[in-house]
Design an enzyme around this catalytic site. Structure first.
Site, PDB file in Angstrom:
ATOM      1  CB  ILE A   1      -0.993  -0.027   1.184  1.00  0.00           C
ATOM      2  CG1 ILE A   1      -1.906  -1.258   1.067  1.00  0.00           C
ATOM      3  CG2 ILE A   1      -1.838   1.252   1.216  1.00  0.00           C
ATOM      4  CD1 ILE A   1      -2.817  -1.504   2.253  1.00  0.00           C
TER       5      ILE A   1
ATOM      6  NE  ARG B   1       9.258  -4.510  10.749  1.00  0.00           N
ATOM      7  CZ  ARG B   1       9.100  -5.781  10.419  1.00  0.00           C
ATOM      8  NH1 ARG B   1       9.802  -6.716  11.008  1.00  0.00           N
ATOM      9  NH2 ARG B   1       8.219  -6.130   9.490  1.00  0.00           N
TER      10      ARG B   1
ATOM     11  CB  THR C   1      -5.104   4.824   5.180  1.00  0.00           C
ATOM     12  OG1 THR C   1      -3.784   4.641   4.673  1.00  0.00           O
ATOM     13  CG2 THR C   1      -5.700   6.111   4.642  1.00  0.00           C
TER      14      THR C   1
ATOM     15  NE  ARG D   1      -6.256  -2.710  11.718  1.00  0.00           N
ATOM     16  CZ  ARG D   1      -6.654  -2.884  10.451  1.00  0.00           C
ATOM     17  NH1 ARG D   1      -6.795  -1.846   9.644  1.00  0.00           N
ATOM     18  NH2 ARG D   1      -6.912  -4.091   9.990  1.00  0.00           N
TER      19      ARG D   1
ATOM     20  CD  GLU E   1     -11.489   2.330  13.155  1.00  0.00           C
ATOM     21  OE1 GLU E   1     -10.394   2.646  12.690  1.00  0.00           O
ATOM     22  OE2 GLU E   1     -12.237   1.470  12.654  1.00  0.00           O
TER      23      GLU E   1
ATOM     24  CG  HIS F   1     -11.594   1.359   8.978  1.00  0.00           C
ATOM     25  ND1 HIS F   1     -11.035   0.827  10.116  1.00  0.00           N
ATOM     26  CD2 HIS F   1     -10.913   0.791   7.945  1.00  0.00           C
ATOM     27  CE1 HIS F   1     -10.083  -0.029   9.788  1.00  0.00           C
ATOM     28  NE2 HIS F   1      -9.993  -0.073   8.464  1.00  0.00           N
TER      29      HIS F   1
HETATM   30  C1  DGY Z   1      -7.753  -4.078   6.410  1.00  0.00           C
HETATM   31  O1  DGY Z   1      -7.991  -4.883   5.506  1.00  0.00           O
HETATM   32  O2  DGY Z   1      -6.917  -4.294   7.281  1.00  0.00           O
HETATM   33  C2  DGY Z   1      -8.529  -2.815   6.378  1.00  0.00           C
HETATM   34  O3  DGY Z   1      -8.322  -2.004   7.464  1.00  0.00           O
HETATM   35  C3  DGY Z   1     -10.001  -3.093   6.182  1.00  0.00           C
HETATM   36  O4  DGY Z   1     -10.280  -2.455   5.016  1.00  0.00           O
END
Ligand code: DGY
Length: 324
Positions: A161, A181, A240, A242, A271, A289
């Site tokens: 990502i 890391r 985006t 956690r 959350e 989320h």
């Molecule tokens: C995940 O897949 O970890 C996301 O947070 C959910 O979309």
């Protein structure tokens, strides 16, 4: 074949295509699709399950495995992140854990970039202004934001990502830096023109810091008051991954007192609660989320999760096991 008719518990609503795959090999039990189960309810509904298709809201640990009982062979989470799962507690009992990497990469990077545009170009603020029917008129100094061209994007965690975010930023003329890391392969650094920096250097030199690392004990509150103080006063933070990677109280304070310029958040420490101070601030773009929330992506995630569960139940290798 492990069992002619295994019991498969699905803890939340999932797309029909995934249910169909599961129903081909087992009895699918779907307790309360419209709300998250409390730990007590969860433990009740998984009793006797051969497989559980779960979501990031379910706490999956030794107590979960005990509640499910000895038939449990696989926990297939419909998510890439698995910080809600105590993987060693399951694998040490011979239970396979699987997740859904890969299929949500683009959707999540799109949302991260969307939040970046929303906060730097003040889109939420502008929309709130219009909806409040406040009088306004165009002039050259009206609601100025911050451009991205020539700015630096600092990516924390250059995984799938993070790399997808970097590609989007390149298209907007940004320079890429990253920390993490491990250093990425040379080919990836070359493709993205990405420079590897220490976390501290990344914080102090980036115009935008975007978080793409998983939540682990090491990354819990990685962005705290100290990290925020290292960032430029003109910088933006995007999260985006956690919520608990960021100390939300420290962030709300930093946004209010100008330590940093703004933030875009898709995830929150507790959350579905959002820190009340964040809700009062105009320099933060908020989303509930939504990173992977497209029809295409959620269908791909759920069908991959179903394929993982089916594979384990039918004695074959699941496509995307979590190694732990
Ligand atoms: C995940 O897949 O970890 C996301 O947070 C959910 O979309």
């Amino acid at each position: 074949m492990a069992d002619a008719s295994p019991r498969i518990v699905v803890t939340r609503e999932i797309p029909q295509a995934a249910l169909d795959l599961l129903r081909e090999i087992g009895d699918v039990w779907w307790p309360q699709p419209d709300k998250a189960l409390s730990p007590g309810e969860l433990h009740q509904v998984i009793a006797g399950a051969d497989a559980v298709v779960s979501t990031l809201q379910d706490r999956v640990d030794a107590a979960f495995a005990d509640a499910a009982g000895p038939r449990l062979k696989v926990v297939s989470t419909v998510a890439v992140g698995y910080d809600n799962i105590d993987v060693p507690a399951l694998t040490s009992r011979g239970i396979v854990v699987t997740n859904t990497p890969g299929v949500l990469t683009d959707a999540t990077a799109d949302l991260a970039f969307g939040l970046l545009l929303a906060v730097t170009r003040r889109l939420g603020e502008g929309e709130r202004l219009l909806r409040s029917r406040t009088p306004w008129s165009f002039h050259l100094g009206f609601m100025l934001g911050s451009g991205l061209q020539g700015k630096t994007l600092g990516i924390v965690g250059l995984g799938q990502i993070g790399r997808a975010m970097a590609r989007r930023a390149l298209a907007f003329g940004m320079d890429i830096r990253y920390s993490g890391r491990r250093r990425a392969d040379e080919a990836i650094e070359r493709e993205l023109g990405a420079t590897y920096l220490s976390f501290e250097e990344l914080l102090s030199s980036s115009d935008v810091v975007s978080l793409h690392c998983p939540l682990t004990p090491l990354t819990h509150h990685l962005i705290d008051a100290d990290a925020l103080a290292r960032m430029k006063p003109s910088a933006y933070l995007i999260n985006t991954t956690r919520g608990p990677v960021v100390d939300e109280s420290a962030l709300a304070k930093a946004l209010a007192d100008g330590t940093i310029a703004g933030a875009g958040l898709d995830v929150f420490e507790n959350e579905p609660e959002v820190h009340p101070d964040l809700l009062e601030l105009d320099n933060v773009a908020l989303a509930p989320h939504l990173g992977s929330a497209t029809v295409e992506t959620r269908t791909a995630m759920a069908t991959l999760a179903a394929r993982n569960a089916v594979a384990v139940l039918t004695g074959t290798q699941p496509p995307t096991p979590v190694r732990g």
